[in-house]
Design a protein around this motif. Sequence first.
Motif, PDB file in Angstrom:
ATOM      1  N   VAL A  68       0.645  -1.265   0.122  1.00  0.00           N
ATOM      2  CA  VAL A  68       0.085  -0.065  -0.015  1.00  0.00           C
ATOM      3  C   VAL A  68       0.882   1.177   0.061  1.00  0.00           C
ATOM      4  O   VAL A  68       0.365   2.413  -0.244  1.00  0.00           O
ATOM      5  N   THR A  72      -0.361   4.881  -1.573  1.00  0.00           N
ATOM      6  CA  THR A  72      -0.793   5.932  -0.666  1.00  0.00           C
ATOM      7  C   THR A  72      -0.042   7.289  -0.835  1.00  0.00           C
ATOM      8  O   THR A  72      -0.683   8.220  -0.867  1.00  0.00           O
ATOM      9  N   SER A 111      -9.652   2.789  -3.769  1.00  0.00           N
ATOM     10  CA  SER A 111     -10.084   1.511  -3.994  1.00  0.00           C
ATOM     11  C   SER A 111      -8.834   0.474  -3.966  1.00  0.00           C
ATOM     12  O   SER A 111      -8.969  -0.496  -3.791  1.00  0.00           O
ATOM     13  N   ALA A 114      -7.200  -0.510  -0.543  1.00  0.00           N
ATOM     14  CA  ALA A 114      -8.115  -1.167  -0.022  1.00  0.00           C
ATOM     15  C   ALA A 114      -7.929  -2.565  -0.796  1.00  0.00           C
ATOM     16  O   ALA A 114      -7.868  -3.673   0.259  1.00  0.00           O
ATOM     17  N   TRP A 115      -7.929  -2.616  -1.795  1.00  0.00           N
ATOM     18  CA  TRP A 115      -7.930  -3.903  -2.529  1.00  0.00           C
ATOM     19  C   TRP A 115      -6.451  -4.601  -2.302  1.00  0.00           C
ATOM     20  O   TRP A 115      -6.309  -5.842  -2.303  1.00  0.00           O
ATOM     21  N   ILE A 118      -6.468  -6.105   1.122  1.00  0.00           N
ATOM     22  CA  ILE A 118      -7.369  -7.188   1.251  1.00  0.00           C
ATOM     23  C   ILE A 118      -6.860  -8.593   0.422  1.00  0.00           C
ATOM     24  O   ILE A 118      -6.832  -9.400   0.858  1.00  0.00           O
ATOM     25  N   LEU A 153     -16.177  -3.499  -3.341  1.00  0.00           N
ATOM     26  CA  LEU A 153     -15.448  -2.249  -3.540  1.00  0.00           C
ATOM     27  C   LEU A 153     -15.854  -1.546  -4.737  1.00  0.00           C
ATOM     28  O   LEU A 153     -16.059  -0.206  -4.595  1.00  0.00           O
TER      29      LEU A 153
END
Length: 360
Positions: A68, A72, A111, A114-115, A118, A153
Amino acid sequence: MDNILELFRSGADEGSLVFWLKELLSAVVIFTFYWVLSLIVRYLLTHWAPRLTSFTRTDLDDRILQRVTPPTCLLVVLAGLYFAVKSLPLPEKVHVALSGAVFILNVIVVSNIAWRGIDELLEWYGTRLAERHGAGVDRQVIPPLEKLITIFLVGIALMVTLRHFNYDILSVVTALGIGSLAIGMAAKDTLANMISGFTLMVDRPFRIGDRVQLASGQWGDVSDIGLRTTKIKTVDNTLLIIPNSELCNTTIINMAFPDMRAKGRVNVGVGYGSDVEVVKRILTETALEIAEVLREPAPEAFFVSFGESALNMSLFFWVEDYARVFATTDRINERIITRFREEGITIPYPTRTVFLEKDH
C-alpha cells in the motif's frame, strides 16, 4: 496556508495577466506542499513503519505495508492536485469537469489501496487454509471471496462518485435492490446452490480426494467442489454430479476423516460343533498374517449370534488406507478358508427340515 495564498493573490485585478499568474502560483504552491508531504509519507512508511511491524509475529503487516505504500503516496499527490484545481478561479463547468476527474482518480487510488490490503490478507488466509486442510483448498475458497470483495469495492466506489456529483444514490440503490430481487426470484435454485457451494468450501465437511458415502448408499471419491455442483467419481468409474444444496441438507459419511485409516469386517458362520475360542483365535491369527492389516489397533474376533444352521462369527481389522479394505478382505477370506480346512472347521450350508404328514 490560506494566509500565504491570500498574500500571493492580493494586489491584482481579476482577469489580468498578473492575477492569473498569481492564481497559478497559488495552485503550484498547494501542489508542491502536498508533493513534499507525499515524500514525507513515503519516508515514514518505508523507514519508520517497518520498525513497528517488526514487533509482530506474522509478516502479514509487513507485506500489506509494502503493497500500500506506493498508492498511498500517489493518493497524497492526487489530493494536492485536487485542491490545487479547486483553488483556481475557473468557469464552473470547467471547474466541475477538472475537479471531478481528479476526484475520480482519488477514488480509484483509494479503492486500489483497499484492494491491495485485502488481497494480501486473502493470500495469507489461503496459505493458512492450505496448511490446515491440504493443498488446493485455497484455490477453491479464495477466488469466490475475491470476486465478492471486488464487487463490494466497485459498488462503494461507484456510490461515492455519484454522491460527489450530487446524484440521488437512494434511487440507484432502490433500482438495484428491485433488480436483484427479480434476479433472485428467477434464479433462486442457482443462488441456493451457489450459497451452499460457498458453505461447503468454508465448512469443509469433505475435501477433494476424500471418499464419501451418501445417504442413498452411493459412494465414491470427491473429484471437484464447484460453486453450483459437487462431482463424485464412483468406484465403477461413473461421475455423480450433485447440486450443492442437496449435499448441505443430507447426511454424508466421510471415510477419509479424521484420517485415512478404515475398519474392515469379515462375517463367517461355523458349525455348531466348533470350538468358539479356537475359531476366534484362528480368525485373529489369519488377519495378522496379512501385511496390510494394522497391528494397532489389533484385529478382534467376536461370537455375534446363533444362526439357524451356524454360529455367526465376525472379524474386525484396520488398514492404513480405506482404499485397501476390499483387497485386504479378499486376502483374509482366502486365508480363512485354508486355515479352516487345516483345522477341520466346517462352514455349514443353510439347511431346512421339512415334515410331511400323511393323512390315513
